[in-house]
Every structure is written in C-alpha cells, then in structure tokens.
Motif scaffolding. Structure first.
Motif, PDB file in Angstrom:
ATOM      1  N   LYS A 156      10.368  12.902  -6.610  1.00 30.48           N
ATOM      2  CA  LYS A 156      11.096  12.283  -7.727  1.00 30.48           C
ATOM      3  C   LYS A 156      11.691  10.952  -7.261  1.00 30.48           C
ATOM      4  O   LYS A 156      12.021  10.803  -6.083  1.00 30.48           O
ATOM      5  CB  LYS A 156      12.229  13.197  -8.197  1.00 30.48           C
ATOM      6  CG  LYS A 156      11.752  14.515  -8.777  1.00 30.48           C
ATOM      7  CD  LYS A 156      12.918  15.359  -9.216  1.00 30.48           C
ATOM      8  CE  LYS A 156      13.498  15.999  -7.980  1.00 30.48           C
ATOM      9  NZ  LYS A 156      14.358  17.122  -8.139  1.00 30.48           N
ATOM     10  N   PRO A 157      11.870  10.002  -8.174  1.00 33.80           N
ATOM     11  CA  PRO A 157      12.488   8.723  -7.805  1.00 33.80           C
ATOM     12  C   PRO A 157      13.879   8.898  -7.199  1.00 33.80           C
ATOM     13  O   PRO A 157      14.315   8.087  -6.388  1.00 33.80           O
ATOM     14  CB  PRO A 157      12.564   7.958  -9.125  1.00 33.80           C
ATOM     15  CG  PRO A 157      11.532   8.571  -9.999  1.00 33.80           C
ATOM     16  CD  PRO A 157      11.448  10.023  -9.577  1.00 33.80           C
TER      17      PRO A 157
ATOM     18  N   LYS B 118       0.834  -1.202   0.000  1.00 32.34           N
ATOM     19  CA  LYS B 118       0.000   0.000   0.000  1.00 32.34           C
ATOM     20  C   LYS B 118       0.874   1.259   0.000  1.00 32.34           C
ATOM     21  O   LYS B 118       0.607   2.199  -0.745  1.00 32.34           O
ATOM     22  CB  LYS B 118      -0.929   0.003   1.214  1.00 32.34           C
ATOM     23  CG  LYS B 118      -1.977  -1.087   1.146  1.00 32.34           C
ATOM     24  CD  LYS B 118      -2.837  -1.096   2.386  1.00 32.34           C
ATOM     25  CE  LYS B 118      -3.822  -2.248   2.334  1.00 32.34           C
ATOM     26  NZ  LYS B 118      -4.628  -2.333   3.551  1.00 32.34           N
ATOM     27  N   LEU B 119       1.915   1.270   0.835  1.00 29.23           N
ATOM     28  CA  LEU B 119       2.832   2.410   0.872  1.00 29.23           C
ATOM     29  C   LEU B 119       3.494   2.588  -0.491  1.00 29.23           C
ATOM     30  O   LEU B 119       3.577   3.702  -1.020  1.00 29.23           O
ATOM     31  CB  LEU B 119       3.901   2.230   1.950  1.00 29.23           C
ATOM     32  CG  LEU B 119       4.976   3.324   1.996  1.00 29.23           C
ATOM     33  CD1 LEU B 119       4.381   4.657   2.435  1.00 29.23           C
ATOM     34  CD2 LEU B 119       6.115   2.922   2.916  1.00 29.23           C
TER      35      LEU B 119
ATOM     36  N   LEU C 259      12.747   1.900  -3.153  1.00 26.57           N
ATOM     37  CA  LEU C 259      11.480   1.454  -2.569  1.00 26.57           C
ATOM     38  C   LEU C 259      10.527   0.971  -3.651  1.00 26.57           C
ATOM     39  O   LEU C 259       9.888  -0.069  -3.519  1.00 26.57           O
ATOM     40  CB  LEU C 259      10.856   2.604  -1.768  1.00 26.57           C
ATOM     41  CG  LEU C 259       9.421   2.419  -1.283  1.00 26.57           C
ATOM     42  CD1 LEU C 259       9.329   1.285  -0.275  1.00 26.57           C
ATOM     43  CD2 LEU C 259       8.892   3.707  -0.678  1.00 26.57           C
ATOM     44  N   LEU C 260      10.471   1.709  -4.741  1.00 25.96           N
ATOM     45  CA  LEU C 260       9.562   1.354  -5.835  1.00 25.96           C
ATOM     46  C   LEU C 260      10.007   0.103  -6.587  1.00 25.96           C
ATOM     47  O   LEU C 260       9.190  -0.557  -7.223  1.00 25.96           O
ATOM     48  CB  LEU C 260       9.432   2.530  -6.802  1.00 25.96           C
ATOM     49  CG  LEU C 260       8.835   3.812  -6.212  1.00 25.96           C
ATOM     50  CD1 LEU C 260       8.827   4.914  -7.256  1.00 25.96           C
ATOM     51  CD2 LEU C 260       7.446   3.569  -5.659  1.00 25.96           C
TER      52      LEU C 260
ATOM     53  N   VAL D 279       3.345   5.898  -2.808  1.00 22.00           N
ATOM     54  CA  VAL D 279       4.574   6.609  -3.193  1.00 22.00           C
ATOM     55  C   VAL D 279       4.681   6.658  -4.724  1.00 22.00           C
ATOM     56  O   VAL D 279       5.046   7.685  -5.286  1.00 22.00           O
ATOM     57  CB  VAL D 279       5.812   5.946  -2.546  1.00 22.00           C
ATOM     58  CG1 VAL D 279       7.101   6.510  -3.123  1.00 22.00           C
ATOM     59  CG2 VAL D 279       5.777   6.134  -1.031  1.00 22.00           C
ATOM     60  N   HIS D 280       4.330   5.558  -5.378  1.00 18.72           N
ATOM     61  CA  HIS D 280       4.357   5.529  -6.845  1.00 18.72           C
ATOM     62  C   HIS D 280       3.416   6.603  -7.407  1.00 18.72           C
ATOM     63  O   HIS D 280       3.758   7.310  -8.365  1.00 18.72           O
ATOM     64  CB  HIS D 280       3.959   4.147  -7.362  1.00 18.72           C
ATOM     65  CG  HIS D 280       4.082   4.020  -8.843  1.00 18.72           C
ATOM     66  ND1 HIS D 280       3.005   4.158  -9.683  1.00 18.72           N
ATOM     67  CD2 HIS D 280       5.160   3.800  -9.637  1.00 18.72           C
ATOM     68  CE1 HIS D 280       3.412   4.018 -10.932  1.00 18.72           C
ATOM     69  NE2 HIS D 280       4.711   3.802 -10.935  1.00 18.72           N
ATOM     70  N   SER D 281       2.256   6.747  -6.795  1.00 23.04           N
ATOM     71  CA  SER D 281       1.299   7.754  -7.221  1.00 23.04           C
ATOM     72  C   SER D 281       1.868   9.167  -7.034  1.00 23.04           C
ATOM     73  O   SER D 281       1.680  10.043  -7.883  1.00 23.04           O
ATOM     74  CB  SER D 281      -0.001   7.601  -6.416  1.00 23.04           C
ATOM     75  OG  SER D 281      -0.915   8.596  -6.769  1.00 23.04           O
ATOM     76  N   LEU D 282       2.590   9.374  -5.935  1.00 19.44           N
ATOM     77  CA  LEU D 282       3.219  10.677  -5.687  1.00 19.44           C
ATOM     78  C   LEU D 282       4.288  10.978  -6.734  1.00 19.44           C
ATOM     79  O   LEU D 282       4.431  12.121  -7.178  1.00 19.44           O
ATOM     80  CB  LEU D 282       3.829  10.714  -4.283  1.00 19.44           C
ATOM     81  CG  LEU D 282       2.840  10.659  -3.119  1.00 19.44           C
ATOM     82  CD1 LEU D 282       3.582  10.440  -1.808  1.00 19.44           C
ATOM     83  CD2 LEU D 282       1.990  11.919  -3.063  1.00 19.44           C
ATOM     84  N   VAL D 283       5.018   9.952  -7.154  1.00 13.55           N
ATOM     85  CA  VAL D 283       6.042  10.127  -8.191  1.00 13.55           C
ATOM     86  C   VAL D 283       5.368  10.461  -9.525  1.00 13.55           C
ATOM     87  O   VAL D 283       5.790  11.379 -10.223  1.00 13.55           O
ATOM     88  CB  VAL D 283       6.932   8.869  -8.307  1.00 13.55           C
ATOM     89  CG1 VAL D 283       7.820   8.936  -9.544  1.00 13.55           C
ATOM     90  CG2 VAL D 283       7.785   8.702  -7.049  1.00 13.55           C
TER      91      VAL D 283
END
Length: 72
Positions: A26-27, A11-12, A63-64, A16-20
């Motif tokens: 940024k990654p 879920k996290l 993380l991604l 985070v992927h959505s925020l990127v």
C-alpha cells in the motif's frame, strides 16, 4: 540521435508502482516493506534510496511522488 538512459530509480519507482496497483503493498506502507520483495538486490536499492534522502520508515507514497531523479 541521442539515446536517453533511464535512471535506475525510475525503474524501481515503476516496479513499486506496479506492486501498489497489484495491491501487494500500500502507498501508506513503509519503504522497508519492499526489502522483502527485492531480496539480494535490496542492499543496492537501500543505498540508492538513502542517497536520495529517504529513510526506511518513509511511506512508499513519498517514493512514488518523485517526478525527477536528478543527481547533483
């Protein structure tokens, strides 16, 4: 029928992927940057990330890149 529970780290990772994707972060940014976005929940997420071997200086891309959140 077996119901599969989504690991909290998945879920996290999705958030985070959505925020990127939204270009909020940024990654290449350090993981600690997401602390600013999680406020009171950050202590929990920081503990989880450290348990999985991350440091707060690691890039968000690390993380991604995780494909499976297996707990031993």
């Amino acid at each position: 029928m077996i119901q599969q529970v989504t690991h909290p780290m998945v879920k996290l990772q999705r958030q985070v992927h959505s925020l990127v994707k939204s270009k909020i972060i940024k990654p290449s940014d350090s993981i600690w940057k997401i602390a600013l976005l999680y406020g009171d929940d950050w202590a929990f997420w920081k503990k989880e990330l450290i348990e999985f071997g991350f440091t707060m200086q690691d890039p968000i891309a690390d993380l991604l890149a995780v494909e499976a959140w297996d707990e031993e």
